[in-house]
Design a protein around this motif. Structure first.
Motif, PDB file in Angstrom:
ATOM      1  N   THR A 197       0.852  -1.187   0.000  1.00 14.67           N
ATOM      2  CA  THR A 197       0.000   0.000   0.000  1.00 14.67           C
ATOM      3  C   THR A 197       0.886   1.235   0.000  1.00 14.67           C
ATOM      4  O   THR A 197       1.770   1.370   0.849  1.00 14.67           O
ATOM      5  CB  THR A 197      -0.925   0.033   1.229  1.00 14.67           C
ATOM      6  N   SER A 251       0.112   8.810  -1.054  1.00 13.63           N
ATOM      7  CA  SER A 251       0.571  10.134  -1.446  1.00 13.63           C
ATOM      8  C   SER A 251      -0.357  11.170  -0.810  1.00 13.63           C
ATOM      9  O   SER A 251      -1.162  10.841   0.059  1.00 13.63           O
ATOM     10  CB  SER A 251       0.583  10.285  -2.964  1.00 13.63           C
ATOM     11  N   ASP A 287      -2.977  12.714  -1.948  1.00 15.75           N
ATOM     12  CA  ASP A 287      -4.413  12.544  -2.182  1.00 15.75           C
ATOM     13  C   ASP A 287      -4.798  11.138  -2.646  1.00 15.75           C
ATOM     14  O   ASP A 287      -5.934  10.915  -3.064  1.00 15.75           O
ATOM     15  CB  ASP A 287      -4.897  13.562  -3.226  1.00 15.75           C
ATOM     16  N   THR A 288      -3.872  10.194  -2.580  1.00 17.67           N
ATOM     17  CA  THR A 288      -4.154   8.849  -3.090  1.00 17.67           C
ATOM     18  C   THR A 288      -3.618   7.786  -2.143  1.00 17.67           C
ATOM     19  O   THR A 288      -2.492   7.902  -1.645  1.00 17.67           O
ATOM     20  CB  THR A 288      -3.519   8.639  -4.481  1.00 17.67           C
ATOM     21  N   THR A 289      -4.443   6.774  -1.904  1.00 18.65           N
ATOM     22  CA  THR A 289      -3.997   5.559  -1.228  1.00 18.65           C
ATOM     23  C   THR A 289      -4.232   4.406  -2.191  1.00 18.65           C
ATOM     24  O   THR A 289      -5.374   4.146  -2.592  1.00 18.65           O
ATOM     25  CB  THR A 289      -4.767   5.323   0.084  1.00 18.65           C
ATOM     26  N   ALA A 290      -3.165   3.750  -2.589  1.00 16.00           N
ATOM     27  CA  ALA A 290      -3.245   2.691  -3.598  1.00 16.00           C
ATOM     28  C   ALA A 290      -2.702   1.390  -3.028  1.00 16.00           C
ATOM     29  O   ALA A 290      -1.650   1.377  -2.385  1.00 16.00           O
ATOM     30  CB  ALA A 290      -2.471   3.080  -4.855  1.00 16.00           C
ATOM     31  N   ILE A 326      -7.655   1.789  -5.611  1.00 18.31           N
ATOM     32  CA  ILE A 326      -7.250   3.189  -5.444  1.00 18.31           C
ATOM     33  C   ILE A 326      -8.346   3.932  -4.692  1.00 18.31           C
ATOM     34  O   ILE A 326      -9.505   3.947  -5.133  1.00 18.31           O
ATOM     35  CB  ILE A 326      -6.972   3.875  -6.791  1.00 18.31           C
ATOM     36  N   ASN A 327      -7.982   4.501  -3.561  1.00 21.33           N
ATOM     37  CA  ASN A 327      -8.922   5.247  -2.720  1.00 21.33           C
ATOM     38  C   ASN A 327     -10.208   4.466  -2.470  1.00 21.33           C
ATOM     39  O   ASN A 327     -11.318   5.006  -2.543  1.00 21.33           O
ATOM     40  CB  ASN A 327      -9.232   6.610  -3.354  1.00 21.33           C
ATOM     41  N   LYS A 381     -10.007  -1.566  -9.146  1.00 24.03           N
ATOM     42  CA  LYS A 381      -9.823  -1.351 -10.578  1.00 24.03           C
ATOM     43  C   LYS A 381      -9.660  -2.694 -11.280  1.00 24.03           C
ATOM     44  O   LYS A 381      -8.873  -3.528 -10.850  1.00 24.03           O
ATOM     45  CB  LYS A 381      -8.596  -0.474 -10.843  1.00 24.03           C
ATOM     46  N   TYR A 431      -5.498   1.898 -13.395  1.00 24.82           N
ATOM     47  CA  TYR A 431      -4.747   2.005 -12.139  1.00 24.82           C
ATOM     48  C   TYR A 431      -3.470   2.833 -12.298  1.00 24.82           C
ATOM     49  O   TYR A 431      -3.214   3.743 -11.509  1.00 24.82           O
ATOM     50  CB  TYR A 431      -4.392   0.605 -11.630  1.00 24.82           C
ATOM     51  N   TRP A 440      -1.058   7.091 -11.362  1.00 25.20           N
ATOM     52  CA  TRP A 440      -1.226   7.908 -10.150  1.00 25.20           C
ATOM     53  C   TRP A 440       0.116   8.262  -9.509  1.00 25.20           C
ATOM     54  O   TRP A 440       0.229   9.278  -8.828  1.00 25.20           O
ATOM     55  CB  TRP A 440      -2.113   7.179  -9.143  1.00 25.20           C
TER      56      TRP A 440
END
Length: 347
Positions: free
Chosen positions: A71, A74, A76-79, A91-92, A96, A102, A105
């Motif tokens: 995991t 960043s 604004d993103t959790t992937a 993603i968030n 996907k 995917y 990002w």
């Protein structure tokens, strides 16, 4: 783009953990085999759902572990990428189903000690560089490439059969032309940019007379039915497809001569870094964001001046895996990680 943190479970030899990073230079030190490259690979895996070292995801799962999970976080993103024989991408909180939905990002540029083979090695190394650059900026390119390779294998199977099947070969010819030209359409977009960037970036590294030349097996980087008809007897004789994007190459020239044949070891090392800096420039231009840099001993053989200049040219977040930390890396903010047998500690 800034990678703030990463969590991993069951990944290579790494002990399950969560790490937070600084937004400039992150130095990962440790002995050979401790797991420095594995951490870079985990970051890349979170970004692109694959490895820059192996084509088999099973190789990344820790021995005797049933799964792996990475995991990355960043601003604004959790992937998350999860693999237990089947891969899941989230993603968030949204799963996907397609890789093209995917990736993108977290743009990454990997720089490795082995990049020298892009200059000195077989054409496949250079095609891989080109294909990965296109996947990063045009995610759908990966789907076209996968389909093209599948059709190529099927077409080669037909060419290898003792009995000639003209009608069946024609069916695959049509598909081969369709997907091959989709590949070429994307490569035609990128080649002029690479030619332009190589002149600019090479001067930043203190290099003169450097040029890029794409070597196509098809006229004007396009496959036609007439092209296939001309080479069909030879293809039947050899049992393989002899034209198309999979047979193309490019060359880096110094003073008009191919670097592969005429450049020294040191020059090849610098030219490999040059290609990666050009990759950075293309990502910045096409994606309008700064990539992160995963550097695995790529500057080890450079002299003090070139190494210092190289790091001066990079703007953005760096993950630098090295056996020895260099004194000239005078970044205002720096975080150092020490790894021993898969266990990472902040120093």
């Amino acid at each position: 783009m800034i990678l703030q943190a990463i969590e991993y479970e069951g990944f290579r030899n790494l002990i399950n953990s969560r790490l937070t990073f600084c937004n400039t230079l992150n130095v990962i030190t440790g002995n050979n085999g401790a797991g420095k490259t594995n951490l870079l690979e985990a970051i890349f895996f979170a970004a692109y759902c694959t490895s820059f070292r192996t084509n088999d995801d099973r190789n990344m799962v820790k021995f005797n572990e049933p799964y792996m999970r990475v995991t990355a976080i960043s601003e604004d993103t959790t992937a998350t990428v999860f693999y237990n024989g089947t891969k899941r991408m989230v993603i968030n909180g949204n799963e996907k189903s397609r890789l093209s939905e995917y990736i993108g990002w977290l743009p990454c540029v990997v720089m490795s000690f082995n990049d020298i083979w892009m200059i000195k090695g077989a054409p496949a190394k250079r095609r891989n560089f080109l294909d990965w650059l296109l996947i990063k900026i045009y995610p759908a390119y990966g789907s076209h490439l996968t389909e093209y390779r599948k059709i190529l294998r099927q077409r080669n199977t037909i060419l290898q059969q003792k009995k000639y099947h003209a009608s069946l070969l024609q069916v695959y010819n049509d598909q081969f032309i369709q997907h091959g030209n989709l590949i070429y359409a994307h490569r035609r977009k990128i080649v002029p940019i690479l030619k332009e960037k190589i002149g600019i970036v090479s001067k930043d590294l203190g290099l003169d007379g450097i040029s890029f030349e794409y070597l196509s097996s098809c006229p004007d980087m396009m496959i036609t039915s007439n092209d296939l008809k001309k080479v069909e007897p030879l293809e039947i004789q050899r049992g393989e497809t002899i034209i198309g994007p999979h047979r193309d190459d490019f060359t880096i020239n110094i003073g008009g001569r191919p670097a592969k044949q005429y450049a020294s070891q040191g020059e090849c090392r610098i030219l490999a870094l040059l290609l990666k800096l050009i990759e950075r420039e293309v990502i910045r231009q096409k994606m309008n964001q700064e990539p992160i840099y995963l550097i695995d001993e790529a500057t080890l053989e450079l002299d003090h001046f070139r190494r210092k200049r190289f790091f001066e040219l990079i703007e953005g977040q760096i993950f630098f895996a090295t056996v020895q930390e260099f004194d000239e890396l005078n970044f205002r903010n720096k975080k150092r990680f020490v790894i021993k047998e898969g266990l990472i500690a902040v120093s």
